[in-house]
Write a protein that holds these residues in place. Structure first.
Motif, PDB file in Angstrom:
ATOM      1  N   ILE A 282       0.830  -1.210   0.000  1.00  0.00           N
ATOM      2  CA  ILE A 282       0.000   0.000   0.000  1.00  0.00           C
ATOM      3  C   ILE A 282       0.866   1.263   0.000  1.00  0.00           C
ATOM      4  O   ILE A 282       0.598   2.226  -0.718  1.00  0.00           O
ATOM      5  N   ALA A 283       1.918   1.264   0.817  1.00  0.00           N
ATOM      6  CA  ALA A 283       2.806   2.428   0.886  1.00  0.00           C
ATOM      7  C   ALA A 283       3.504   2.661  -0.446  1.00  0.00           C
ATOM      8  O   ALA A 283       3.655   3.809  -0.894  1.00  0.00           O
ATOM      9  N   LEU A 284       3.934   1.588  -1.105  1.00  0.00           N
ATOM     10  CA  LEU A 284       4.583   1.731  -2.409  1.00  0.00           C
ATOM     11  C   LEU A 284       3.609   2.281  -3.447  1.00  0.00           C
ATOM     12  O   LEU A 284       3.966   3.147  -4.258  1.00  0.00           O
ATOM     13  N   ILE A 285       2.370   1.777  -3.427  1.00  0.00           N
ATOM     14  CA  ILE A 285       1.361   2.283  -4.353  1.00  0.00           C
ATOM     15  C   ILE A 285       1.070   3.757  -4.079  1.00  0.00           C
ATOM     16  O   ILE A 285       0.976   4.582  -4.993  1.00  0.00           O
TER      17      ILE A 285
ATOM     18  N   VAL B  13       1.372   9.571  -5.271  1.00  0.00           N
ATOM     19  CA  VAL B  13       1.584  10.929  -4.775  1.00  0.00           C
ATOM     20  C   VAL B  13       2.814  11.577  -5.397  1.00  0.00           C
ATOM     21  O   VAL B  13       2.805  12.747  -5.761  1.00  0.00           O
ATOM     22  N   PHE B  14       3.896  10.795  -5.543  1.00  0.00           N
ATOM     23  CA  PHE B  14       5.177  11.375  -5.960  1.00  0.00           C
ATOM     24  C   PHE B  14       5.555  11.051  -7.402  1.00  0.00           C
ATOM     25  O   PHE B  14       6.729  11.118  -7.757  1.00  0.00           O
ATOM     26  N   ARG B  15       4.583  10.692  -8.198  1.00  0.00           N
ATOM     27  CA  ARG B  15       4.897  10.331  -9.583  1.00  0.00           C
ATOM     28  C   ARG B  15       5.620  11.501 -10.266  1.00  0.00           C
ATOM     29  O   ARG B  15       5.230  12.646 -10.161  1.00  0.00           O
ATOM     30  N   GLY B  16       6.697  11.168 -10.973  1.00  0.00           N
ATOM     31  CA  GLY B  16       7.463  12.178 -11.688  1.00  0.00           C
ATOM     32  C   GLY B  16       8.575  12.811 -10.869  1.00  0.00           C
ATOM     33  O   GLY B  16       9.401  13.539 -11.420  1.00  0.00           O
ATOM     34  N   GLN B  17       8.626  12.572  -9.549  1.00  0.00           N
ATOM     35  CA  GLN B  17       9.687  13.149  -8.727  1.00  0.00           C
ATOM     36  C   GLN B  17      10.117  12.163  -7.642  1.00  0.00           C
ATOM     37  O   GLN B  17      10.197  12.500  -6.464  1.00  0.00           O
ATOM     38  N   PHE B  18      10.391  10.961  -8.060  1.00  0.00           N
ATOM     39  CA  PHE B  18      10.730   9.894  -7.127  1.00  0.00           C
ATOM     40  C   PHE B  18      12.003  10.188  -6.338  1.00  0.00           C
ATOM     41  O   PHE B  18      12.136   9.768  -5.187  1.00  0.00           O
ATOM     42  N   PHE B  19      12.951  10.869  -6.956  1.00  0.00           N
ATOM     43  CA  PHE B  19      14.244  11.066  -6.305  1.00  0.00           C
ATOM     44  C   PHE B  19      14.118  11.875  -5.022  1.00  0.00           C
ATOM     45  O   PHE B  19      14.914  11.706  -4.091  1.00  0.00           O
ATOM     46  N   ILE B  20      13.118  12.754  -4.932  1.00  0.00           N
ATOM     47  CA  ILE B  20      12.979  13.592  -3.740  1.00  0.00           C
ATOM     48  C   ILE B  20      12.567  12.766  -2.522  1.00  0.00           C
ATOM     49  O   ILE B  20      13.254  12.799  -1.498  1.00  0.00           O
ATOM     50  N   PRO B  21      11.450  12.004  -2.582  1.00  0.00           N
ATOM     51  CA  PRO B  21      11.109  11.205  -1.394  1.00  0.00           C
ATOM     52  C   PRO B  21      12.155  10.146  -1.079  1.00  0.00           C
ATOM     53  O   PRO B  21      12.364   9.822   0.093  1.00  0.00           O
ATOM     54  N   ILE B  22      12.822   9.600  -2.094  1.00  0.00           N
ATOM     55  CA  ILE B  22      13.886   8.623  -1.832  1.00  0.00           C
ATOM     56  C   ILE B  22      15.012   9.272  -1.031  1.00  0.00           C
ATOM     57  O   ILE B  22      15.502   8.716  -0.043  1.00  0.00           O
ATOM     58  N   ALA B  23      15.423  10.476  -1.461  1.00  0.00           N
ATOM     59  CA  ALA B  23      16.505  11.180  -0.771  1.00  0.00           C
ATOM     60  C   ALA B  23      16.109  11.531   0.662  1.00  0.00           C
ATOM     61  O   ALA B  23      16.892  11.345   1.598  1.00  0.00           O
ATOM     62  N   VAL B  24      14.875  12.027   0.835  1.00  0.00           N
ATOM     63  CA  VAL B  24      14.413  12.394   2.168  1.00  0.00           C
ATOM     64  C   VAL B  24      14.343  11.167   3.065  1.00  0.00           C
ATOM     65  O   VAL B  24      14.799  11.180   4.215  1.00  0.00           O
TER      66      VAL B  24
ATOM     67  N   ASN C  40      14.625  24.786  -2.096  1.00  0.00           N
ATOM     68  CA  ASN C  40      13.311  24.258  -2.459  1.00  0.00           C
ATOM     69  C   ASN C  40      13.385  22.884  -3.115  1.00  0.00           C
ATOM     70  O   ASN C  40      12.359  22.283  -3.424  1.00  0.00           O
ATOM     71  N   HIS C  41      14.607  22.372  -3.361  1.00  0.00           N
ATOM     72  CA  HIS C  41      14.727  21.040  -3.950  1.00  0.00           C
ATOM     73  C   HIS C  41      14.207  19.966  -3.011  1.00  0.00           C
ATOM     74  O   HIS C  41      13.823  18.886  -3.434  1.00  0.00           O
ATOM     75  N   TRP C  42      14.227  20.254  -1.689  1.00  0.00           N
ATOM     76  CA  TRP C  42      13.722  19.288  -0.714  1.00  0.00           C
ATOM     77  C   TRP C  42      12.207  19.352  -0.597  1.00  0.00           C
ATOM     78  O   TRP C  42      11.602  18.495   0.036  1.00  0.00           O
ATOM     79  N   GLY C  43      11.600  20.401  -1.161  1.00  0.00           N
ATOM     80  CA  GLY C  43      10.164  20.579  -0.991  1.00  0.00           C
ATOM     81  C   GLY C  43       9.366  19.484  -1.672  1.00  0.00           C
ATOM     82  O   GLY C  43       9.626  19.111  -2.810  1.00  0.00           O
ATOM     83  N   MET C  44       8.399  18.946  -0.949  1.00  0.00           N
ATOM     84  CA  MET C  44       7.526  17.932  -1.524  1.00  0.00           C
ATOM     85  C   MET C  44       6.259  17.855  -0.689  1.00  0.00           C
ATOM     86  O   MET C  44       6.193  18.350   0.440  1.00  0.00           O
ATOM     87  N   ILE C  45       5.259  17.219  -1.243  1.00  0.00           N
ATOM     88  CA  ILE C  45       3.982  17.063  -0.559  1.00  0.00           C
ATOM     89  C   ILE C  45       4.173  16.267   0.726  1.00  0.00           C
ATOM     90  O   ILE C  45       4.804  15.224   0.738  1.00  0.00           O
ATOM     91  N   GLY C  46       3.615  16.788   1.800  1.00  0.00           N
ATOM     92  CA  GLY C  46       3.635  16.048   3.051  1.00  0.00           C
ATOM     93  C   GLY C  46       4.944  16.070   3.804  1.00  0.00           C
ATOM     94  O   GLY C  46       5.109  15.318   4.761  1.00  0.00           O
ATOM     95  N   LEU C  47       5.888  16.927   3.427  1.00  0.00           N
ATOM     96  CA  LEU C  47       7.201  16.931   4.079  1.00  0.00           C
ATOM     97  C   LEU C  47       7.082  17.245   5.575  1.00  0.00           C
ATOM     98  O   LEU C  47       7.785  16.645   6.395  1.00  0.00           O
ATOM     99  N   SER C  48       6.191  18.176   5.937  1.00  0.00           N
ATOM    100  CA  SER C  48       6.082  18.569   7.345  1.00  0.00           C
ATOM    101  C   SER C  48       5.675  17.393   8.219  1.00  0.00           C
ATOM    102  O   SER C  48       6.315  17.107   9.240  1.00  0.00           O
ATOM    103  N   PHE C  49       4.598  16.709   7.840  1.00  0.00           N
ATOM    104  CA  PHE C  49       4.129  15.617   8.681  1.00  0.00           C
ATOM    105  C   PHE C  49       5.040  14.395   8.611  1.00  0.00           C
ATOM    106  O   PHE C  49       5.140  13.643   9.575  1.00  0.00           O
ATOM    107  N   MET C  50       5.721  14.198   7.482  1.00  0.00           N
ATOM    108  CA  MET C  50       6.725  13.135   7.423  1.00  0.00           C
ATOM    109  C   MET C  50       7.864  13.438   8.393  1.00  0.00           C
ATOM    110  O   MET C  50       8.367  12.541   9.084  1.00  0.00           O
ATOM    111  N   THR C  51       8.270  14.701   8.450  1.00  0.00           N
ATOM    112  CA  THR C  51       9.335  15.102   9.370  1.00  0.00           C
ATOM    113  C   THR C  51       8.911  14.884  10.817  1.00  0.00           C
ATOM    114  O   THR C  51       9.683  14.381  11.631  1.00  0.00           O
ATOM    115  N   PHE C  52       7.679  15.271  11.140  1.00  0.00           N
ATOM    116  CA  PHE C  52       7.189  15.083  12.508  1.00  0.00           C
ATOM    117  C   PHE C  52       7.131  13.602  12.872  1.00  0.00           C
ATOM    118  O   PHE C  52       7.459  13.221  14.004  1.00  0.00           O
TER     119      PHE C  52
END
Length: 372
Positions: free
Chosen positions: A38-41, A46-57, A95-107
């Motif tokens: 489910i998480a992979l799906i 959510v991150f289609r087209g910018q996979f490298f950002i969530p992977i890096a984070v 802003n390269h680190w910016g992505m959807i949900g970054l705040s709550f992922m960080t928390f």
């Protein structure tokens, strides 16, 4: 994500598929395997087209957690490094680190650093699923690590008709709140009044309208997230509890964005308060220590969204209003006449009104649509 009709099709299909396969396998399908898929799906959607950002984070968060578990980093160092991407984005320095949900992922990553037990340290998949769970990845509620671990450790999960109907009811409530009430307020009030020159009337209308809009929009999202979680046996926490019934500023924050308020209380208020009590002055003046802790907590409630002026001012107001109320209670304990006066029904009713009015003004400033 929750504004996309196809999401619900995938959600219900995957929930029913999960329940069907689990029953066919006599409930031997583990939560961890299921939520990994489910998480992979969810990640792919959510991150289609910018996979490298969530992977890096994710890799940065995981490496920091690993180093902290191995005692190469102290807790405060690990927390600081985990906060770094979010701080850089909020300061507009990277802003390269910016992505959807970054705040709550960080928390959630910080929650792991503070509350994960030693025996859970090696669970890579559990950590991955917790950070990227689709139901709460965008804007909460703040789903705590210990609750997540407790949920996925349940031996079996059986999808009953009663549970399915409860989940559907909660999702339906969320849809009505977000796509009926919030949209009507936005379309017929906010979009019309926000373009007027600022006057007292405009300020009052916009304060009330935006407060109701924010409540219905966010409460709707939270209800849909909670209902979606129920379809998979997760106890995603309640986020709102009739804030209009709040008696005072403290009660308001116990009812509004409950999960984040409680998390900030544990992560900011308690550490600040306990640290200040190490000093003799604050041990003799505990109310002062409380006020500093309250102000820091509620300032962060506003300012974590960004360091733009309207976020900072709203955070300051959140803090000052609550500190003022705390000082009023402190004074009343030492002044019997004031304490008795505050118990009169008319005074209590005025207190409720002032609480909601001050919250509405603060949230209007928070919106960025006010002249401040």
């Amino acid at each position: 994500m929750y504004s996309n009709a196809s999401f619900f099709v995938y959600l219900f299909s995957s929930a029913l598929l999960f329940a069907g396969i689990n029953r066919f396998l006599k409930y031997r399908l583990t939560y961890l395997v299921s939520f990994s898929v489910i998480a992979l799906i969810g990640w792919a959607h959510v991150f289609r087209g910018q996979f490298f950002i969530p992977i890096a984070v994710f890799l940065c968060f995981y490496v920091v957690t690993y180093l902290k578990d191995k005692k190469y980093l102290k807790t405060w160092q690990a927390v600081s490094l985990t906060l770094l991407p979010l701080v850089l984005v909020k300061l507009h320095l990277n802003n390269h680190w910016g992505m959807i949900g970054l705040s709550f992922m960080t928390f959630r990553a910080i929650d792991v650093l503070l509350y994960r037990k030693k025996e859970e340290a090696k669970s890579f998949i559990t950590y991955f699923c917790y950070l990227f769970l689709p139901f709460v990845i965008l804007a909460g509620p703040m789903y705590r690590w210990n609750t997540w671990v407790k949920d996925i450790r349940k031996p079996t999960f059986t999808m009953t008709t009663e549970l399915f109907l409860q989940a559907m009811q909660q999702i339906f409530y969320g849809i009505v709140q977000k796509f009926l009430f919030a949209m009507l307020i936005d379309h017929y009030v906010i979009s019309h009044w926000r373009h007027h020159d600022f006057t007292l009337t405009v300020g009052i209308v916009m304060s009330v309208a935006y407060s109701f809009y924010l409540y219905f929009d966010f409460a709707g999202y939270s209800n849909m997230a909670m209902g979606a979680g129920r379809l998979f046996g997760l106890n995603i926490p309640q986020n709102f509890n009739f804030p209009l019934l709040a008696k005072n500023p403290q009660d308001f924050w116990r009812r509004f964005h409950i999960s984040l308020s409680e998390w900030l209380r544990d992560v900011i208020f308690m550490p600040v308060y306990m640290h200040l009590l190490r000093f003799a002055f604050f041990r003799n003046n505990k109310t002062c220590a409380q006020n500093i802790g309250i102000f820091c907590t509620l300032f962060c409630m506003g300012a974590w969204n960004g360091l733009e002026r309207h976020y900072v001012i709203s955070g300051i107001l959140f803090g000052l209003i609550s500190v003022s109320h705390n000082m009023l209670l402190w004074t009343a304990k030492r002044q019997p006449l004031l304490e008795q006066w505050l118990k009169y029904p008319v005074v209590s009713l005025c207190g409720r009104f002032l609480t909601l009015a001050s919250a509405a003004v603060s949230l209007y400033i928070f919106s960025g649509m006010s002249p401040l």
